[in-house]
Write an enzyme that holds these catalytic residues in place. Structure first.
Site, mmCIF file in Angstrom:
data_model
loop_
_atom_site.group_PDB
_atom_site.id
_atom_site.type_symbol
_atom_site.label_atom_id
_atom_site.label_comp_id
_atom_site.label_asym_id
_atom_site.label_seq_id
_atom_site.Cartn_x
_atom_site.Cartn_y
_atom_site.Cartn_z
ATOM 1 N N ALA A 93 9.362 36.295 -16.988
ATOM 2 C CA ALA A 93 10.331 37.272 -17.503
ATOM 3 C C ALA A 93 11.725 36.953 -16.971
ATOM 4 O O ALA A 93 12.720 37.031 -17.706
ATOM 5 C CB ALA A 93 9.910 38.687 -17.093
ATOM 6 N N THR B 236 6.297 37.780 -13.575
ATOM 7 C CA THR B 236 7.584 38.003 -12.919
ATOM 8 C C THR B 236 8.562 36.860 -13.189
ATOM 9 O O THR B 236 9.676 37.080 -13.671
ATOM 10 C CB THR B 236 7.381 38.109 -11.392
ATOM 11 O OG1 THR B 236 6.379 39.108 -11.154
ATOM 12 C CG2 THR B 236 8.656 38.498 -10.689
ATOM 13 N N VAL B 237 8.149 35.626 -12.868
ATOM 14 C CA VAL B 237 9.059 34.484 -13.015
ATOM 15 C C VAL B 237 9.310 34.180 -14.495
ATOM 16 O O VAL B 237 10.432 33.843 -14.883
ATOM 17 C CB VAL B 237 8.496 33.237 -12.286
ATOM 18 C CG1 VAL B 237 9.372 32.025 -12.542
ATOM 19 C CG2 VAL B 237 8.389 33.507 -10.789
ATOM 20 N N VAL C 88 9.006 24.465 -4.992
ATOM 21 C CA VAL C 88 9.311 24.480 -3.559
ATOM 22 C C VAL C 88 10.603 25.258 -3.307
ATOM 23 O O VAL C 88 11.648 24.951 -3.889
ATOM 24 C CB VAL C 88 9.481 23.040 -3.004
ATOM 25 C CG1 VAL C 88 9.765 23.082 -1.497
ATOM 26 C CG2 VAL C 88 8.241 22.201 -3.277
ATOM 27 N N LYS D 221 3.675 23.212 -0.455
ATOM 28 C CA LYS D 221 5.081 22.823 -0.604
ATOM 29 C C LYS D 221 5.429 21.646 0.305
ATOM 30 O O LYS D 221 6.144 20.724 -0.098
ATOM 31 C CB LYS D 221 5.978 24.018 -0.316
ATOM 32 C CG LYS D 221 5.790 25.157 -1.331
ATOM 33 C CD LYS D 221 6.413 26.453 -0.823
ATOM 34 C CE LYS D 221 6.235 27.600 -1.812
ATOM 35 N NZ LYS D 221 6.524 28.913 -1.204
ATOM 36 N N ALA E 74 3.286 32.450 -24.536
ATOM 37 C CA ALA E 74 1.851 32.741 -24.527
ATOM 38 C C ALA E 74 1.531 33.598 -23.313
ATOM 39 O O ALA E 74 1.929 33.276 -22.188
ATOM 40 C CB ALA E 74 1.051 31.441 -24.460
ATOM 41 N N ASP F 254 0.061 28.139 1.188
ATOM 42 C CA ASP F 254 1.208 28.011 0.285
ATOM 43 C C ASP F 254 2.276 27.085 0.884
ATOM 44 O O ASP F 254 2.790 26.189 0.206
ATOM 45 C CB ASP F 254 1.797 29.408 0.018
ATOM 46 C CG ASP F 254 3.057 29.347 -0.818
ATOM 47 O OD1 ASP F 254 2.944 29.103 -2.032
ATOM 48 O OD2 ASP F 254 4.161 29.527 -0.259
#
Lengths: 440, 440
Positions: free
Chosen positions: A16, A13-14, A132, A205, A43, A201
């Protein structure tokens, strides 16, 4: 000047998003950076998808090592995630003299010290704005924008999934499990949401921000991590009635215990006065509130996740590196805001030593003397009461809820007081304890 | 490494704050910058007060030229203000090869192009984080944090005095003049508040941000500037009833008119939906909302004025310059975010060409047919109505208020429609027009 050459590890996702934004805003970005920024190789194990996403505009390989070892590449973007192969690849890229941009908070919170030391030794940059709060430039603000300040504390809504869930629980009066399923259906929570809902998560951060704010190494293993899975709809309602919202906050704070300075590093559900701006950050949005001694409180708000918001941070790092690539390393912004030889060894405090206020909810037998017993226990522990609310028992019920807000006290005092309360025959089940921060 | 040497021009409120914060946080700042930062000389006409404030820790002179021409000094901080002597001194400092840090938004909004060109030619930096929104790192965020984005618009509460006045007018239902006096008594408004209440200060700041956001020169003379002096308490109340707050916003926005791209640059009272975070920025606080194509909306909030918040920004600039002083100029962040040869000539639109929504308040004779006349005028101008509210006339009154919220339309359409409305015999006095932005 020739474009700077970038290799991208992982085009999910990120990845792309990064590829697309860089292509779409190429002209604008070059006008800012003074030099083109070009992804020349990607890659990904799924080479078919990678080829489709890049439209044949760059080389696609299955083996990330090809990129990490490619002498043509100046900057490696690591978007694989996790601690295993990502760590190896980042360290190999550094060893090969490449700058690294990563969105991998788990990696940096756990292996950051090793990675930054390697980068320092090699004279390359490791940039991680995307690690973050997504597209919010919070790393840059903390590290460069607030350099005049002694940072006193920071508190952030830094996990969109849990903030979405808490917002929905409040808006619709639903319980955690129901809203989690809804969040998964809408794509706001992953199929395995453990890292989000258990606070891991957010703790990754908060750990990274604590290092930058106070000039200490990253120490994820010392963070107190508590998620939102045990939160009940009734606590959100009671908090509301008392003028508070419940948010999952990541908190890093200077504290002095017995004359020694320490750092509180903790993630847990927190009552916040409803009138605070950060209490009104709803849905999947993120916000970080920072208290500096000169500037006072500043707040940074935006989307904490998603393809393009995260890409925005990744590309900002690419531009910074492009500008500083030819500068001598000692004039660059230090990875953890403070010069590597100027980090301090202020200790992170055990949770028992932290100081805050508390929301306590007790289910009690509705009979005379209960309140007297509870207030006596609190008085004996030198915990003073800020507010108290006793609900009418429902019809035909002999039990009811008592909610107590305390003034500031140490965690260990509250834990001890709760043990005594739970030992009373009139107190039914466990006492619910949620920490409360005034953030002022 | 030897400390970098700084000369300070003007030790008023912000100058004293800068001196104090730099002394107090010296150790922390050096740990970040990797090098000491030392104010070695201060120029102020009031040398007695300057000596008192600096406590004999640095040279004090009355003539600022002594500092600007001192070969020992690397960086000059200009905190004199105004366009006259400040401009001369800044240009002389640049000519002498010194970097400049300034909080002077009036100077940069009017003479910025000349100053930045001189700095560029000489290879020195002019840093101005303190010129916009005090301690909030908005210049850094726009210029470096959001480099991936095509900025679409920004809207800011960038004048604390007017935001304080508007907050008080709303909270206490008081009128402008009463609250202004209160603000002056409390020190939130100056003895001569013209620049603040007429929107000039906000327009200076909006002009600077527009340049950085879109890669255009500063063009203060093309900004539309409208203050809050004509706002009535009743408009704040009606806005509230319709779900809006009124804020003085500085707005810079891309727009396309007749197929040609232009920039809207305007400062005026604005209705904002009350549920927006920025609508809840109260008192003397500042906030800037920025919409980028990749990151979406981000918001930056904090104190926009005051000794230490402004000092926080001044010192952040000192640290940046300290880091980059030895870097070759072409790798530094460009003054206006885009490389000097990459600025564009997109035109700032005349106010008649801008597009927004409108709040219109009309005092009318309470008789049949009035609404029909008004709606016909709007329909003829192809302005559609979003909401309408007609107040009951007070007892024994034959006149009443009608409030209309329009959908988006061009300013010139609304101006023409208002002229027609005012020509009606049933419409009494002038029509009050306040612009409305959804900020979404």
């Amino acid at each position: 000047m020739k474009p700077i050459k970038v290799g991208l590890l992982g085009i999910g996702t990120v990845g792309a998003g990064t590829f697309n934004v860089l292509a779409r805003n190429q002209e604008e970005i070059t006008r800012r950076a003074g030099r083109g920024i070009e992804i020349i190789a990607v890659a990904d194990l799924n080479t078919a998808r990678a080829n489709e996403l890049t439209g044949g505009k760059c080389k696609v390989v299955a083996d990330a090592r090809e990129i990490v070892n490619d002498p043509e590449i100046d900057i490696v973007i690591e978007l694989i995630g996790g601690y295993g192969i990502a760590r190896e690849l980042v360290l190999q890229a550094i060893a090969n003299g490449k700058h690294v941009v990563t969105a991998n908070k788990a990696l940096l919170a756990t292996h950051g010290n090793e990675i930054f030391a390697a980068a320092q030794a090699k004279g390359v940059m490791v940039a991680f704005e995307a690690a973050v709060a997504g597209g919010i430039p919070i790393i840059k603000s903390l590290r460069e924008g607030l350099t005049a300040n002694r940072i006193q504390w920071l508190a952030g809504i830094i996990n969109g999934t849990t903030n979405f869930i808490l917002s929905e629980m409040r808006d619709k009066g639903l319980d955690f499990d129901t809203v989690l399923k809804e969040a998964q259906r809408l794509g706001y929570a992953e199929a395995d949401p453990t890292f989000d809902i258990e606070g891991v998560d957010a703790a990754h951060k908060a750990t990274i921000m604590s290092a930058i704010a106070f000039g200490i190494p990253v120490q994820f293993d010392k963070a107190h991590v508590e998620g939102i899975t045990k939160l009940q709809a009734v606590d959100i309602q009671y908090a509301e009635q008392l003028g508070y919202r419940i948010k999952l906050l990541g908190i890093a704070k200077r504290a002095v215990v017995n004359g020694v300075e320490g750092i509180e590093l903790r993630v847990h559900p927190t009552l916040i006065p409803a009138k605070r701006l950060i209490a009104n950050v709803e849905g999947a949005m993120n916000a970080v509130l920072v208290q500096g001694d000169a500037v006072g409180a500043t707040l940074y708000y935006g989307k904490g996740a998603g393809a393009e918001p995260t890409a925005s941070a990744v590309i900002a790092d690419l531009v910074d590196i492009t500008r500083l690539a030819t500068a001598d390393p000692e004039h660059r912004v230090p990875h953890l805001a403070f010069q590597p030889n100027a980090l301090t060894d202020i200790q992170i405090l055990p949770m028992s030593e932290i100081t805050t206020s508390y929301y306590l909810r007790l289910n009690v037998v509705d009979q005379p003397g209960v309140l007297a017993d509870l207030t006596r226990i609190l008085a004996d522990a030198t915990i003073s009461i800020d507010a108290m609310m006793q609900k009418e028992p429902a019809d035909n019920e002999t039990r009811t809820d008592i909610v107590i807000l305390t003034h500031q006290t140490q965690e260990k005092n509250v834990v001890a007081a709760i043990a005594k309360m739970e030992a009373l025959s009139t107190v039914l089940g466990e006492v619910t304890k949620i920490r409360l921060e005034n953030l002022s």
